[in-house]
Design a protein around this motif. Structure first.
Motif, short mmCIF file in Angstrom:
data_model
loop_
_atom_site.label_atom_id
_atom_site.label_comp_id
_atom_site.label_asym_id
_atom_site.label_seq_id
_atom_site.Cartn_x
_atom_site.Cartn_y
_atom_site.Cartn_z
N GLU A 98 6.89 12.08 -0.94
CA GLU A 98 7.62 10.93 -0.41
C GLU A 98 6.84 10.25 0.71
OE1 GLU A 98 12.19 12.43 -1.37
OE2 GLU A 98 11.28 12.85 0.57
N THR A 99 6.14 11.06 1.53
CA THR A 99 5.29 10.48 2.57
C THR A 99 4.15 9.68 1.96
OG1 THR A 99 5.81 12.29 4.09
CG2 THR A 99 3.81 11.03 4.53
N ALA A 100 3.47 10.27 0.95
CA ALA A 100 2.35 9.58 0.30
C ALA A 100 2.81 8.29 -0.37
CB ALA A 100 1.71 10.51 -0.73
N GLU A 101 3.97 8.33 -1.01
CA GLU A 101 4.51 7.13 -1.65
C GLU A 101 4.78 6.04 -0.62
OE1 GLU A 101 8.09 6.20 -4.82
OE2 GLU A 101 8.57 7.34 -3.02
N HIS A 102 5.37 6.42 0.52
CA HIS A 102 5.66 5.44 1.57
C HIS A 102 4.37 4.88 2.17
CE1 HIS A 102 8.40 4.37 5.24
NE2 HIS A 102 7.97 3.32 4.58
N VAL A 103 3.36 5.73 2.32
CA VAL A 103 2.06 5.28 2.83
C VAL A 103 1.47 4.21 1.91
CG1 VAL A 103 -0.36 6.01 3.06
CG2 VAL A 103 1.46 7.31 4.18
N LEU A 104 1.55 4.41 0.60
CA LEU A 104 1.03 3.42 -0.35
C LEU A 104 1.83 2.12 -0.26
CD1 LEU A 104 0.35 5.67 -3.47
CD2 LEU A 104 -1.34 4.65 -1.94
N GLN A 105 3.14 2.22 -0.09
CA GLN A 105 3.97 1.02 0.04
C GLN A 105 3.61 0.24 1.30
OE1 GLN A 105 7.87 2.74 -0.04
NE2 GLN A 105 7.95 2.91 -2.27
N LEU A 106 3.41 0.94 2.42
CA LEU A 106 3.01 0.27 3.66
C LEU A 106 1.62 -0.34 3.53
CD1 LEU A 106 4.25 2.98 6.20
CD2 LEU A 106 5.23 0.70 5.89
N THR A 107 0.73 0.35 2.80
CA THR A 107 -0.63 -0.16 2.63
C THR A 107 -0.65 -1.38 1.73
OG1 THR A 107 -1.44 2.12 2.87
CG2 THR A 107 -2.98 0.51 1.96
N LEU A 108 0.27 -1.45 0.76
CA LEU A 108 0.37 -2.64 -0.08
C LEU A 108 0.75 -3.85 0.77
CD1 LEU A 108 0.38 -3.83 -2.97
CD2 LEU A 108 2.81 -3.26 -3.09
N LYS A 109 1.60 -3.63 1.74
CA LYS A 109 2.03 -4.72 2.63
C LYS A 109 0.92 -5.12 3.59
CE LYS A 109 5.81 -5.91 5.79
NZ LYS A 109 7.04 -5.41 6.46
N GLU A 110 0.17 -4.13 4.07
CA GLU A 110 -0.95 -4.37 4.99
C GLU A 110 -2.14 -3.55 4.51
OE1 GLU A 110 -1.46 -4.86 9.82
OE2 GLU A 110 0.08 -3.54 9.02
N PRO A 111 -3.00 -4.15 3.67
CA PRO A 111 -4.05 -3.37 2.98
C PRO A 111 -5.21 -2.94 3.87
CG PRO A 111 -4.21 -5.68 2.39
CD PRO A 111 -3.00 -5.56 3.26
#
Length: 572
Positions: free
Chosen positions: A393-406
């Motif tokens: 769940e942490t890794a998934e959230h990290v990818l979501q945040l990175t999509l917003k700010e790459p």
């Protein structure tokens, strides 16, 4: 009624940070958190002292939730870090360790708190401005057309959770699955109000991690074993399966009816009347060409049998958590009444099949074009599965945040030591007018800046849990871990092959110094350089948004605690 015990006056504590109990409690909390930090962090077993569930973990979200703190100062600190973790999922230990180190180091320099706070705010702005600038040498752009950077981000999260008990091949397998599952939730077509889909975790405890896999669509667990293979499902003329989704019980029990007065005529059976109504619903569903009926609660066996005879698949006991992804995937609107509903509530599917993973059986709903997928997550036992679920769940959230700010930051302690080198260089290069603007002397500024930098470096030093030393180079300002027994060697390049993040190797002529040494740190004559290579396999990377937020939360929380002059505590 009179009080059994007289009301006690409130407890007034002045200058709480000067009390030994606060210092000891803060030191204990800091040592606990530091010992959890990084890929070789030590595991903690937490329980409530009178039995019950035992949590084995090294993750900040679990440690801070299970750890009981009583002092108001520590409650402020832990609440602040938990709020950060609830918003960003990652960098909780970084935030907590940095905050503890800042309080300890800034308190020890004996400067008025108001002056310390002004200077630390200025140093925080220097850090954030640098991290946000194009000139930042510890920042890595993330290109979503190149999966290697995404793999590095996910791999860094998974390897930092030792309680998952993952081998290298298992880390690689889960890394690929995590990125695949995330990409399945990203819309293919960019829209103004694009919304990410959802990945549903299907627990499979007691199986090999290698059995974990991703399915497009949803897996609904079922106890039914009479599904024929292949399934005979009613389809429309356009070869799709119409779906009806009920969020109301279809069991026919009178206890499911709303409160109120029911008038029953003589000779009328309420149970038979309710069953007749359910069968009428079944006839309507069959006439409307429905191929799948999914119910959040229970479906009456007679209704199930009737629908089965008409080639309609039924799945009940879906549960509330699955209703939203079901509705999102099929386009069906949950039907809240069996007495009146419109065909406009129906959705559609591409196909349905059955999947068996002993001892569980699932109905696999395959969408036409959906942003919903299912991750069958396996691990050897319940303890390691719980930890792996949190890590995923942490890794998934990290990818979501990175999509917003790459963007990503270099991990392995390199961002912390690099920022410390940058702040030391900038603080010795400030014009005299800056001290007047901050309302402090140059000596005060240098003392606070040194404490700030030592706090950053203490986070990097926390990655070392065995004997050995942590070094930083004087060219790039990166972090290097040296094994134990070699602290007297002058040529450190013989002992280390790569820096903490993996971007620099030992082939360059670098000057070295020991972190957290008793001697003052030398100042770089220029800004720490940008590494010659910005992309490499197996880099250790941190989430940009999470770490920037963690840095800000740590400094602001430390400032808040340093500014506490008294505590008034109710004793009743």
């Amino acid at each position: 009624m009179s009080r059994v015990e007289a009301k006690k006056p409130s407890l007034y504590i002045s200058e709480p940070l000067s009390k030994d109990i606060v210092h000891r409690s803060l030191s204990v909390l800091s040592s606990i958190l530091k010992s959890c930090y990084g890929p070789t962090g030590r595991l903690k077993q937490l329980h409530n002292g009178v039995g019950g569930y035992v949590c084995t973990t090294s993750q900040s979200s679990a440690v801070l939730r299970c750890l009981s703190v009583s002092h108001p100062v520590l409650k402020v600190l832990t609440a602040s870090v938990q709020n950060h973790v609830s918003r960003f999922s990652d960098c909780g230990l970084f935030t907590a360790i940095l905050c503890c180190s800042l309080i300890e180091n800034l308190k020890s320099i004996n400067i008025l708190p108001c002056t310390v706070i002004k200077i630390s705010k200025h140093l925080l702005s220097l850090c954030t401005d640098y991290l946000q600038s194009e000139a930042c040498a510890c920042r890595v752009p993330v290109d979503f057309s190149n999966l290697e950077t995404l793999f590095c981000l996910v791999r860094s999260v998974l390897t930092s959770k030792p309680a998952c008990m993952l081998r290298k091949t298992e880390v690689d397998h889960l890394t690929r699955l995590t990125v695949k599952a995330f990409l399945l939730t990203v819309p293919c077509h960019v829209e103004t109000n694009a919304v990410l889909g959802k990945c549903v975790i299907v627990p499979m405890k007691g199986r090999r991690i290698a059995d974990s896999t991703v399915f497009p669509g949803l897996l609904l667990e079922t106890t039914e074993n009479q599904f024929p293979k292949p399934l005979s499902v009613k389809r429309t003329s356009s070869d799709v399966i119409k779906v009806a989704l009920f969020c109301v019980s279809m069991s026919g029990d009178l206890s499911d009816l709303d409160e109120g007065i029911i008038t029953v005529h003589h000779g009328i059976s309420l149970e038979m009347s309710e069953l007749d109504q359910l069968l009428n619903v079944g006839k309507q569903l069959v006439n409307d060409g429905i191929g799948l009926v999914a119910c959040q609660k229970v479906i009456h066996p007679s209704l199930k049998q009737y629908l089965k005879e008409n080639h309609v698949v039924t799945v009940d006991r879906v549960g509330l958590p699955m209703m939203e992804p079901l509705s999102q995937m099929t386009g069906a609107l949950p039907i809240a009444s069996i007495h009146d509903f419109s065909p406009s509530c129906y959705g559609s599917l591409k196909d349905i099949c059955t999947v068996s993973f002993a001892p569980k059986r699932f109905v696999h709903l395959i969408p036409n074009d959906s942003l919903v997928c299912s991750l069958m997550l396996c691990n050897r036992n319940e303890t390691t599965w719980d930890e792996l679920k949190r890590a995923y769940e942490t890794a998934e959230h990290v990818l979501q945040l990175t999509l917003k700010e790459p963007l990503a930051l270099l991990g392995g302690g390199c961002t912390e030591t690099h920022l410390a080198s940058y702040i030391r260089h900038k603080s010795h290069d400030l014009p005299a007018g800056s001290f007047k603007a901050i309302d402090c002397s140059e000596t005060q500024f240098q003392l606070v800046a040194d404490a700030f930098c030592r706090s950053l470096e203490s986070v990097a030093s926390s990655l070392k849990h065995d004997d050995g030393d942590v070094f930083t180079d004087m060219v790039y300002g990166h972090c290097w871990l040296v094994p134990s027994g070699f602290s007297s060697v002058s040529n450190w390049s013989d002992l280390v092959s790569k820096c903490g993040c993996g971007i620099n190797n030992n082939t360059q002529n670098l000057n070295w110094r020991v972190l957290q040494s008793q001697f003052s740190a030398p100042v770089l004559q220029s800004c720490p350089k940008e590494p010659p290579v910005k992309a490499a396999d197996f880099l250790t990377l941190d989430c940009f948004a999470s770490k920037c937020s963690g840095l800000q939360v740590a400094v602001e929380t430390a400032n808040l605690i340093l500014d506490i002059s008294c505590i008034i505590e109710d004793q009743n």
